[in-house]
Structure formats: C-alpha cells, structure tokens
Design an enzyme around this catalytic site. Structure first.
Site, PDB file in Angstrom:
ATOM      1  N   ARG A 107       2.421   2.814  -3.716  1.00 16.25           N
ATOM      2  CA  ARG A 107       2.116   4.101  -4.572  1.00 16.25           C
ATOM      3  C   ARG A 107       1.587   4.083  -5.763  1.00 16.25           C
ATOM      4  NH1 ARG A 107       6.510   6.039  -5.574  1.00 16.25           N
ATOM      5  NH2 ARG A 107       7.848   4.887  -4.401  1.00 16.25           N
ATOM      6  N   TYR A 166      -3.622   3.474   0.578  1.00 13.25           N
ATOM      7  CA  TYR A 166      -2.384   3.027   1.262  1.00 13.25           C
ATOM      8  C   TYR A 166      -1.384   4.192   1.162  1.00 13.25           C
ATOM      9  CZ  TYR A 166       1.492  -0.309   1.351  1.00 13.25           C
ATOM     10  OH  TYR A 166       2.318  -0.966   1.785  1.00 13.25           O
ATOM     11  N   LYS A 195       5.048  11.371   1.531  1.00  8.66           N
ATOM     12  CA  LYS A 195       5.487  11.977   0.556  1.00  8.66           C
ATOM     13  C   LYS A 195       4.861  13.034  -0.279  1.00  8.66           C
ATOM     14  CE  LYS A 195       7.815   8.261   0.797  1.00  8.66           C
ATOM     15  NZ  LYS A 195       9.049   7.777   0.473  1.00  8.66           N
ATOM     16  N   HIS A 200      14.427  12.603   0.173  1.00  3.94           N
ATOM     17  CA  HIS A 200      14.180  11.287   0.358  1.00  3.94           C
ATOM     18  C   HIS A 200      15.375  10.656   0.821  1.00  3.94           C
ATOM     19  CE1 HIS A 200      12.293   7.167  -1.286  1.00  3.94           C
ATOM     20  NE2 HIS A 200      11.873   7.506  -0.197  1.00  3.94           N
ATOM     21  N   SER A 225      12.970   3.969  -3.269  1.00  5.18           N
ATOM     22  CA  SER A 225      12.180   3.108  -2.259  1.00  5.18           C
ATOM     23  C   SER A 225      12.303   1.651  -2.529  1.00  5.18           C
ATOM     24  CB  SER A 225      10.708   3.290  -3.061  1.00  5.18           C
ATOM     25  OG  SER A 225      10.312   4.453  -3.001  1.00  5.18           O
ATOM     26  N   CYS A 228      15.073   0.542  -1.114  1.00  6.76           N
ATOM     27  CA  CYS A 228      16.674   0.074  -1.558  1.00  6.76           C
ATOM     28  C   CYS A 228      17.490   0.335  -0.406  1.00  6.76           C
ATOM     29  CB  CYS A 228      16.734   0.877  -2.620  1.00  6.76           C
ATOM     30  SG  CYS A 228      16.166   0.487  -4.311  1.00  6.76           S
ATOM     31  N   ASP A 245      13.476   7.770   6.492  1.00  4.31           N
ATOM     32  CA  ASP A 245      12.976   8.139   5.016  1.00  4.31           C
ATOM     33  C   ASP A 245      12.980   9.341   4.446  1.00  4.31           C
ATOM     34  OD1 ASP A 245      11.514   6.699   2.900  1.00  4.31           O
ATOM     35  OD2 ASP A 245       9.527   7.991   3.383  1.00  4.31           O
ATOM     36  N   ARG A 280       4.158  -3.596   5.029  1.00  3.51           N
ATOM     37  CA  ARG A 280       4.670  -2.537   5.662  1.00  3.51           C
ATOM     38  C   ARG A 280       4.271  -2.650   7.143  1.00  3.51           C
ATOM     39  NH1 ARG A 280       8.152   1.571   2.774  1.00  3.51           N
ATOM     40  NH2 ARG A 280       8.109   0.837   0.829  1.00  3.51           N
TER      41      ARG A 280
HETATM   42  P1  GTP Z   1      11.260   3.000   1.513  1.00  6.17           P
HETATM   43  O1  GTP Z   1      10.686   2.770   2.698  1.00  6.17           O
HETATM   44  O2  GTP Z   1      10.371   2.195   0.396  1.00  6.17           O
HETATM   45  O3  GTP Z   1      11.684   4.275   0.938  1.00  6.17           O
HETATM   46  O4  GTP Z   1      12.589   2.140   1.481  1.00  6.17           O
HETATM   47  P2  GTP Z   1      13.971   1.982   2.270  1.00  6.17           P
HETATM   48  O5  GTP Z   1      14.968   2.534   1.406  1.00  6.17           O
HETATM   49  O6  GTP Z   1      13.986   2.235   3.542  1.00  6.17           O
HETATM   50  O7  GTP Z   1      14.292   0.392   2.040  1.00  6.17           O
HETATM   51  P3  GTP Z   1      14.364  -0.632   3.328  1.00  6.17           P
HETATM   52  O8  GTP Z   1      15.560  -0.339   4.243  1.00  6.17           O
HETATM   53  O9  GTP Z   1      13.279  -1.054   3.857  1.00  6.17           O
HETATM   54  O10 GTP Z   1      15.012  -1.948   2.357  1.00  6.17           O
HETATM   55  C1  GTP Z   1      14.173  -2.543   1.295  1.00  6.17           C
HETATM   56  C2  GTP Z   1      14.559  -4.101   1.093  1.00  6.17           C
HETATM   57  O11 GTP Z   1      16.161  -4.201   1.046  1.00  6.17           O
HETATM   58  C3  GTP Z   1      14.479  -4.748   2.313  1.00  6.17           C
HETATM   59  O12 GTP Z   1      13.912  -6.367   1.655  1.00  6.17           O
HETATM   60  C4  GTP Z   1      15.927  -5.241   2.778  1.00  6.17           C
HETATM   61  O13 GTP Z   1      16.136  -6.706   3.139  1.00  6.17           O
HETATM   62  C5  GTP Z   1      16.701  -5.077   1.496  1.00  6.17           C
HETATM   63  N1  GTP Z   1      18.176  -4.608   1.982  1.00  6.17           N
HETATM   64  C6  GTP Z   1      18.355  -3.517   2.886  1.00  6.17           C
HETATM   65  N2  GTP Z   1      19.648  -3.251   2.929  1.00  6.17           N
HETATM   66  C7  GTP Z   1      20.208  -4.410   2.286  1.00  6.17           C
HETATM   67  C8  GTP Z   1      21.490  -4.284   1.862  1.00  6.17           C
HETATM   68  O14 GTP Z   1      22.766  -4.156   2.497  1.00  6.17           O
HETATM   69  N3  GTP Z   1      21.884  -5.615   1.308  1.00  6.17           N
HETATM   70  C9  GTP Z   1      21.012  -6.345   0.697  1.00  6.17           C
HETATM   71  N4  GTP Z   1      21.234  -7.278   0.053  1.00  6.17           N
HETATM   72  N5  GTP Z   1      19.702  -5.899   0.823  1.00  6.17           N
HETATM   73  C10 GTP Z   1      19.381  -5.039   1.541  1.00  6.17           C
HETATM   74  C1  SPV Z   2       8.181   4.793  -0.534  1.00  5.92           C
HETATM   75  O1  SPV Z   2       7.681   4.268  -1.471  1.00  5.92           O
HETATM   76  O2  SPV Z   2       9.258   5.371  -0.835  1.00  5.92           O
HETATM   77  C2  SPV Z   2       7.784   4.482   1.002  1.00  5.92           C
HETATM   78  C3  SPV Z   2       6.632   4.044   1.137  1.00  5.92           C
HETATM   79  O3  SPV Z   2       8.576   5.140   1.828  1.00  5.92           O
HETATM   80  S1  SPV Z   2       5.356   5.259   0.686  1.00  5.92           S
HETATM   81  O4  SPV Z   2       5.176   5.783   2.181  1.00  5.92           O
HETATM   82  O5  SPV Z   2       4.057   4.285   0.477  1.00  5.92           O
HETATM   83  O6  SPV Z   2       5.461   6.091  -0.143  1.00  5.92           O
HETATM   84 MN    MN Z   3      10.420   6.079   1.090  1.00  6.75          MN
END
Ligand code: GTP
Ligand code: SPV
Ligand code: MN
Length: 609
Positions: free
Chosen positions: A73, A215, A224, A244, A266, A268, A291, A387
């Site tokens: 983004r 993207y 979003k 979110h 994001s 996290c 999400d 992704r």
């Molecule tokens: P968006 O799709 O961007 O909104 O992200 P999201 O909040 O769904 O994040 P996602 O679960 O994909 O996690 C992103 C990163 O955080 C990855 O590299 C994971 O490996 C890492 N991660 C997720 N949960 C944990 C955790 O409990 N501990 C640690 N150390 N890393 C974590």
């Molecule tokens: C985020 O950035 O929080 C995502 C990926 O979930 S995107 O759809 O590119 O915003």
């Molecule tokens: Mn997201």
C-alpha cells in the site's frame, strides 16, 4: 456476458461512460464463473505476466512478480477527499474533491488504450445478505479480476441482487499505463510512477477512484477501500463498526465456545491468530475471518460480526507448516502468489517457510538466488510483503458459521501491536470506554505492509485503523464511545483486551514464543469472559496473576514476570508521548473521556512509582 445484457440501466450507462473516457479496446463483464477465471489465468500465463506452478505440488496455482516499486500500500498517495480537510481529519491525506476529480479525470482519459476494461460486480459479505454491500470495480488489470474472484463474491449472482436499480459503490481502477498502437507489456507488471499513483476515496458520495498501482490494498478495491475506508463512514452514519479485525471462534475442553475479534496493525499477526492451532490440550480455535470485521447489534442486544471477505490476502514470509499450518493448507491449491521466490521445480519459497531454499531460486526480482549466498545485492528471495491469495473455503480451520449472514456474537475484542518493550503480554480494560482508550493508544513497530514508511520505528496506529479510517479519527473514537452507549444491555458488551506477542529480551530474542502458544492468552481471555480468570488490578488495567497463564516450554518464571509486569517508568513515557504527540493532533475532536482515562492512568502510575 455483454455490457448490453446488464439489466441495471444506471450501471450499464456508468460502465459505458467510463469506457468513453478511458477508451479501452473492449469491455468484459466478470461473471464469476470458473471458466472465466481459467481463461483469464491462461491469458496471463500466455502473456508472460505470471508463471504456472508445479501441478503436483501447487495445483491450480500461479505466481506473479510485481514491479519493484509496486509491492505494498502507498499511504502517502492515499486520499480521503471529504468536502473539508477537517472531515478527513489529521491522520488522512486530503485534497479538495472537485480538484482531485478534475486531476484524476485527466489521468483516466485514454488510460485503458490497448487494454481490456473489466467490470467486476462484487459483494462484500454473503450475496443477498442484508448486511452485505455491493460494489462494482472497473479495472484494466486481469490480476485484479482473478484476485477479486478469490477475495470477494463476484459475478452474475451479484448482478441478480442488484436488479434493475439497486445501489452499488462505484470503484474505478486503472494500472495507469496505456499502450500505444501495437505495443505490449511484454509480461512486465504495468503500473504508474509513484507521483502519479492515487488511491482516492470520496466519503460523502461513497466513491473510490484508484490509479497507478496494481497491488493488493491499492487495487483490490473491495478490501481496504470499500470494506474499511468507505464502510467506516457508512458505519458511523448507521451506528455499526467496520474494523481491521480478525474473527475467531475458541472452544474450551467442555465444548463451550465464544467468538473473539482482534485488531492488530498490518503484518502484526491477525492471520496467524485467526488460524491458530492451540498448544493447550482440549482447546480448539476456528477461523471466521483474518482481516476485516463488520460488527452490528443483533435483536438480542449482542454485537455480531461478519467477515465481508471470501479469501485471504496473507503475508507469506514467516508462514510455515510450523507457524501456521492452516494458512499453508489454504494456499496449497487454487491460489495466487505475489512476489514470492520460485524453485527449480516450480514450487514457491519464501524466508521463514521452514526449510532451506532448494537449489537455485528465481527471486521476486526475477534473478537467480541461492540460499546463504543470495545474489549480488544479498536481498531476500521473497519481498517482505510477499502475499498469497487463497480461498477461505480451503482453510482447514474455517468455522461452520463463517458465512452466516447474521454473523457471530462477539464476547471479546483484542487490540495489539508490535512492541519490544513496555506493553505486557495481556491486560484488560475496566469497561467499554476504557477499552476505547486502549484502542486509541495502540502503538506498533512499522512493518513492510506499506511502502513509504520507516520499517521498525514505532507509530501510534489507533485500533489498527490509522491507514483505513475514512473520516476524522477523533470522531471515530467518539463513534466507538457512542456504540458502547447504544448497547441495550451493557453487560452484553464484549470485554476489551490489549495483547502484545512481540516482547523482546535485551539481546533481541522473543520473550514469548507466540503463534500456537498464544492459545494460553486466549484461554485467559475466555476465562475472563466467564468471570473465572485469576486476575489482579494494576495501574494500566486488569492483568493475569503470575500463575494464571501456564508457561510454555522455554519461558522461565523470570520471563513470565517480565511479560506480566507493569513497567511504570515505561508507561509514564507512553503517557507523555500520548499527551504531547498523539492526542493533541485531534484537537477538539478528541472525546473528553479519553483525556480523562489518560489523566487517571498517569495518577495511578505515579502512585505506584
Ligand atoms: P495484514 O494482512 O497485513 O493485515 O497482516 P496480519 O495482521 O494478518 O499479519 P500476519 O498474521 O500475516 O503476521 C505477519 C507477520 O507476523 C508474519 O511474519 C508472522 O510470522 C508474524 N507473527 C504473527 N504472529 C506472531 C506471533 O505470535 N509471534 C511472533 N513473533 N511473530 C508473529
Ligand atoms: C494490510 O496491509 O493490512 C493488508 C494487505 O491486509 S493490503 O490488502 O495490501 O492492504
Ligand atoms: Mn490488513
């Protein structure tokens, strides 16, 4: 299906009007059929835009590399073009809507030359559900069409619901790269330079105009742009919440279930928490969404959540069978990979996939790449924001309720972010408004999910909505307070928690193992909702006693003390930062309740010094 077959005359005319401006070679209506999906994929492969993966290892999967400038983004090119700058608020970029429409109309003029205009009717939420919202995206990107077909409900069934005069959110999208006579992309990902990219939202007229990026969050406009930025405005006006947030179902060994939502910024951990496999015996977690959550009161006075999406657009790096088996299985077939590396036998690879890269890979730039040698520039094989796009129906942990149009009743809401220090593993708010306070002060280390920010530095990301709130964020805080006030029965409001999986030791190692072990925290949340949790009052909120959460292997009693300790000095620094840098931004849009909670927390912390 032809544009002239569209029964909705307003929609048909709107498509033809945009075609007159953008001058595409032809118009295709996305009907949502698998035949059309397959045809588009075949065209994309033939055009060299993507490669088919090994049909034995990843059946029905393809992989794209985007332009190196178009990988996430773009927050500094994202606009909330409300009538006034004040309505957009201090955290959004603003341009006068008339000016922006004039400028962007100029960009759209002739922008689809040599390309196909695809019209994508899509539904956010189950088709025909009373809470679903319909949008129509006009785009010149086949990548967008096939991703939207996985991420949303697309096609003729949506047109049927629209009928001859139904309302839809109009969404324009172009990659911003018209082709001259006889010119082709030669398989190169088309997009415009950063200064010509615009991700624009017109909240009063509920319109989305996107230009120059192909993207994810910039281009899949249901996600979003509609389901958060425009929906947050609808939610404000109609008394609900567009967030979110992940949605999960957690079941204890006795078979009792609750539903939980969680807002983390994001990259996290939402996808990971939503698909978690508990390490504690007898407990079960199932996935409703990873999400976005839309929450509304049901007739019984309980807050219900739906997942408006139909797929996952998940972060690839760090995802392995060890860390997130459910995501790996979800993306094992019929999926699209973007900016991952490709192995010699046409499988996918990324950093943190759980095994060394076999042989010579093709990295996300299209160059040869070898484990531990890298290549000349030593960069990672996959982009950190690479992704996968996978159908939610393929997720082994998907909950049976995930498409229930009435949603699932929410007992707990989690807020969280990436904080190496200060913020403990978990604490709970004393009531709804205090929970709104916790949401409003969320801070997190910046990740690779947005292009134009300094990765690793901490910024406030209230409710994980900083990049996604479609109006003045001070008013958004007030809206959360108003939603709490509107509860028919205050005791039915979800309990609110603040979690942090990302504490680090002085040596920079994770203090908490995270992933499946987060089930231990979910158990405490579950027990808090039942009123059986062992807890203690602290200056920042209610916390587990030291023995309330069983320690996972590798976490010593000292580590646990660190994780569940109120760092009074650290929190006083937080108070200072919120008071001087964060809250003043909102001026008189900041609800007075929040300033009062800050004062109260400061007084309690000082007393504890
Ligand atoms: P968006 O799709 O961007 O909104 O992200 P999201 O909040 O769904 O994040 P996602 O679960 O994909 O996690 C992103 C990163 O955080 C990855 O590299 C994971 O490996 C890492 N991660 C997720 N949960 C944990 C955790 O409990 N501990 C640690 N150390 N890393 C974590
Ligand atoms: C985020 O950035 O929080 C995502 C990926 O979930 S995107 O759809 O590119 O915003
Ligand atoms: Mn997201």
């Amino acid at each position: 299906m032809n544009v002239n077959d569209i029964a909705h005359s307003g929609l048909k005319q709107w498509i033809l009007d945009f075609a007159e401006l953008a001058t595409p070679e032809n118009i295709v209506i996305a009907d949502g059929s698998s035949a059309q999906y397959d045809e588009l994929v075949a065209q994309q492969i033939a055009g060299g835009y993507c490669v088919p993966l090994n049909p034995e290892k990843k059946p029905g999967c393809i992989a794209y590399n985007s332009d190196p400038s178009d990988v996430a983004r773009v927050e500094n090119r994202t606009y909330i073009a409300a009538k006034t700058k004040e309505a957009a608020g201090p955290t959004n970029n603003w341009i006068d809507p008339d000016q922006l429409k004039t400028d962007m109309t100029g960009l759209y003029r002739g922008c689809m030359k040599g390309r196909t205009l695809y019209a994508i009717p899509f539904s956010m939420g189950p088709v025909g559900s009373p809470i679903a919202k319909i949008g129509v995206e006009l785009t010149d990107s086949a990548y967008v069409v096939i991703n939207m077909m996985i991420m949303t409900r697309v096609g003729s069934k949506v047109l049927d619901v629209l009928g001859t005069d139904g309302a839809f959110v109009p969404c324009y999208h172009s990659v911003g790269k018209p082709l001259a006579e006889g010119e082709s992309d030669n398989g190169v990902w088309p997009c415009a330079p950063i200064e010509k990219k615009y991700i624009s939202h017109f909240p009063e007229t509920r319109e989305i105009w996107s230009y120059g990026s192909g993207y994810g969050g910039n281009a899949l406009l249901g996600k979003k742009c509609l389901a958060l930025r425009i929906a947050s405005v609808l939610a404000r006006d109609e008394g609900w919440l567009a967030e979110h947030m992940l949605i999960l179902k957690v079941t204890n060994p006795e078979g009792k279930s609750i539903f939980v939502t969680g807002a983390f910024p994001s990259a996290c951990g939402k996808t990971n928490l939503a698909m978690l496999i508990p390490t504690i015996p007898g407990w079960k977690v199932e996935t409703v969404g990873d999400d976005i959550a839309w929450m509304k009161y049901g007739a019984d006075g309980q807050l219900y959540a739906i997942n408006p999406e139909a797929g996952f657009f998940g972060v690839a790096p760090g995802t392995s069978t060890e860390s997130n088996l459910n995501a790996m299985v979800s993306a094992s077939k019929n999926s699209i990979f973007t900016n991952c590396a490709i192995t010699e036998d046409k499988d996918i690879w990324w950093e943190g996939i759980g095994y060394d890269a076999p042989g010579t890979l093709i990295d996300w730039h299209g160059n040869e790449w070898v484990q531990d040698k890298g290549n000349k520039e030593q960069k990672t094989a996959a982009h950190p924001n690479a992704r996968f796009t996978a159908p939610a129906s393929q997720c082994p942990s998907i909950a049976s309720e995930w498409e229930d149009p009435k949603g699932v009743p929410i007992s707990a809401i989690l807020f969280g972010g990436r904080r190496a220090s200060t913020v403990p593993l978990v604490h709970q708010s004393s009531n709804w408004n205090h929970g709104v306070f916790l949401g409003s002060i969320v801070g997190s280390e910046i990740t690779a999910a947005a292009l134009d920010l300094k990765v690793g530095s901490i910024r406030r990301d209230p409710f994980a909505m900083l990049p996604f709130c479609g109006y003045n964020m001070g008013d958004y805080f007030q809206h959360w307070i108003n939603v709490g006030k509107a509860a028919k029965d205050q005791t039915k409001l979800p309990k609110i928690f603040y979690v942090n999986w990302f504490r680090k030791t002085a040596e920079g190692k994770w203090l908490w193992p995270g992933f499946g072990e987060n089930s231990r925290v979910l158990k405490w949340v579950f027990e808090s909702c039942q009123g059986t949790a062992k807890s203690v009052e602290t200056p920042i909120g209610t916390m587990p006693t030291l023995d309330a959460i069983d320690r996972p292997a590798g976490v010593s009693e000292d580590d646990m003390k660190q994780l569940l300790y109120v760092d009074v000095k650290g929190w006083l620094k937080e108070v200072d930062d919120i008071r001087t840098n964060h809250y003043p931004k909102f001026g008189d849009h900041l609800p007075k309740e929040l300033a009062e909670f800050l004062d109260q927390m400061e007084a309690k912390l000082k007393a504890a010094l």
